[in-house]
Design an enzyme around this catalytic site. Structure first.
Site, PDB file in Angstrom:
ATOM      1  N   ALA A 170      -4.078   7.493  -4.995  1.00 57.81           N
ATOM      2  CA  ALA A 170      -2.685   7.051  -5.131  1.00 57.81           C
ATOM      3  C   ALA A 170      -2.738   5.546  -5.392  1.00 57.81           C
ATOM      4  CB  ALA A 170      -1.906   7.371  -3.864  1.00 57.81           C
ATOM      5  N   GLY A 175       0.838  -1.202   0.000  1.00 58.27           N
ATOM      6  CA  GLY A 175       0.000   0.000   0.000  1.00 58.27           C
ATOM      7  C   GLY A 175       0.864   1.240   0.000  1.00 58.27           C
ATOM      8  N   ASN A 176       0.289   2.365   0.316  1.00 59.88           N
ATOM      9  CA  ASN A 176       1.076   3.604   0.429  1.00 59.88           C
ATOM     10  C   ASN A 176       0.434   4.514   1.482  1.00 59.88           C
ATOM     11  OD1 ASN A 176      -0.886   5.447  -0.951  1.00 59.88           O
ATOM     12  ND2 ASN A 176      -0.498   4.013  -2.632  1.00 59.88           N
ATOM     13  N   HIS A 177       1.072   5.655   1.724  1.00 64.27           N
ATOM     14  CA  HIS A 177       0.656   6.516   2.842  1.00 64.27           C
ATOM     15  C   HIS A 177      -0.479   7.477   2.521  1.00 64.27           C
ATOM     16  CE1 HIS A 177       3.682   5.109   5.548  1.00 64.27           C
ATOM     17  NE2 HIS A 177       4.643   5.363   4.697  1.00 64.27           N
ATOM     18  N   SER A 178      -1.117   7.349   1.377  1.00 61.85           N
ATOM     19  CA  SER A 178      -2.183   8.296   1.042  1.00 61.85           C
ATOM     20  C   SER A 178      -3.288   8.261   2.100  1.00 61.85           C
ATOM     21  CB  SER A 178      -2.770   7.932  -0.326  1.00 61.85           C
ATOM     22  OG  SER A 178      -3.960   8.641  -0.525  1.00 61.85           O
TER      23      SER A 178
END
Ligand code: CTP
Length: 302
Positions: free
Chosen positions: A180, A112-115
């Site tokens: 994102a 995943g990512n930090h969005s």
């Protein structure tokens, strides 16, 4: 107002008016809690009067509590939102993607990512304020938004996001792709939790569908497509390349070089580039204010 008295100019005006009425009640705390006041407010609400409730704070009697007139700034905001929605009651339906995507590795792990989803949700709020209908396709976030003109579709992976977008796209006039999206996903999703046996573990990745590109390739002439670009170097050049190669109407560039701009924060600093080669640079602002600038620019697109 509740009992139809009209022994003064204000009440006589109220009783003669055919337009909507908004009231901001204010009184001492015990009066505000009195059953007769509550009964009268309920009557007014059922008569269609809009009520901006009192807030808590210092009262004229010197006491502290609920009954203080809402702050003028809040009332002014309420009124301005009310009139914006009234004057721009639009047939426009906007599709917005927001948040990160989670690409499953096994049943308990993902890429995943930090969005945070804040930018996409702020855009949705700004559209709703202007009377537009919004379909918000959101990856996993902590955020919540409720509005009669809002449909939220919660998704996890890029594939699910594409499915949601493709099922709704033809009834939308504007698409804003603020999610994102993870560019890659694991080729294999292990059905069981991966055990730590090996010293080295390789996870093979496969390119995800580009949702923004899909929407741009599958649009009609009236649909506007807006993308985002998050760049770490040669920001403007790269954003322009994306604008052209994905055939966008507009691209919103944010660079990680700017302090306060980016994924988790409440502020953002953007540059807007559009297909007519116009370029607008904005100051560092709250994501709510940034959303206003973006929607304003979209509505002014030629
Ligand atoms: N986007 C998308 N689907 C993807 C990847 C990106 O819809 N699979 C959208 C994002 O929502 C954003 C825009 O494409 O509006 C730009 O995303 P970005 O990751 O910056 O660009 P990429 O085209 O993926 O290029 P790169 O990662 O190489 O910079």
């Amino acid at each position: 107002m509740a009992s139809g008295l009209c022994d003064n100019l204000l009440l006589a005006t109220y009783l003669s008016m055919k337009t909507e009425t908004i009231i901001c009640p204010a009184m001492d705390l015990d009066m505000y809690q009195h059953p007769s006041f509550k009964r009268n407010i309920a009557t007014l609400l059922s008569d269609g009067v809009l009520v901006i409730p009192a807030t808590k704070g210092e009262l004229a009697s010197g006491l502290e509590g609920e009954g203080r007139m809402e702050e003028p700034e809040v009332i002014a905001d309420y009124l301005s939102n009310y009139f914006i929605a009234e004057t721009t009651k639009s047939t426009e339906t906007v599709l917005i993607t927001a948040g990160p995507t989670y690409e499953a590795i096994d049943p308990v792990r993902f890429i995943g990512n930090h969005s945070s989803g804040k930018m996409g949700f702020a855009l949705a709020e700004s559209c709703l304020k202007r009377g537009m209908n919004v379909i918000l396709v959101s990856g996993p976030t902590q955020l919540e938004l409720h509005h009669p003109n809002l449909e939220v579709i919660a998704v996890k992976s890029a594939e699910q996001m594409l499915n949601a977008v493709s099922s709704k796209w033809d009834k939308c006039s504007i698409g804003i792709f603020a999610a994102a999206v993870a560019d890659y996903r694991p080729v294999n999703q292990e059905p069981q939790k991966i055990k730590k046996k090996e010293e080295r573990l390789t996870i093979e990745l496969f390119k995800n569908p580009d949702i923004l590109r899909w929407a741009s390739e599958n649009r009609n002439n009236a649909q506007k497509v807006i993308g985002f670009a998050l760049e770490t170097n040669n920001a403007e050049e790269n954003a322009l390349l994306k604008l052209k190669s994905k055939n966008l109407d507009m691209i919103v560039l944010n660079t990680l070089e700017n302090k306060g701009a980016g994924f988790q924060g409440d502020t953002n600093k953007i540059t807007i580039l559009d297909k007519t080669n116009s370029k607008k640079e904005f100051e560092l602002k709250s994501k709510t204010a940034v959303a206003e600038d973006i929607i304003e620019s979209i509505l002014n697109l030629k």
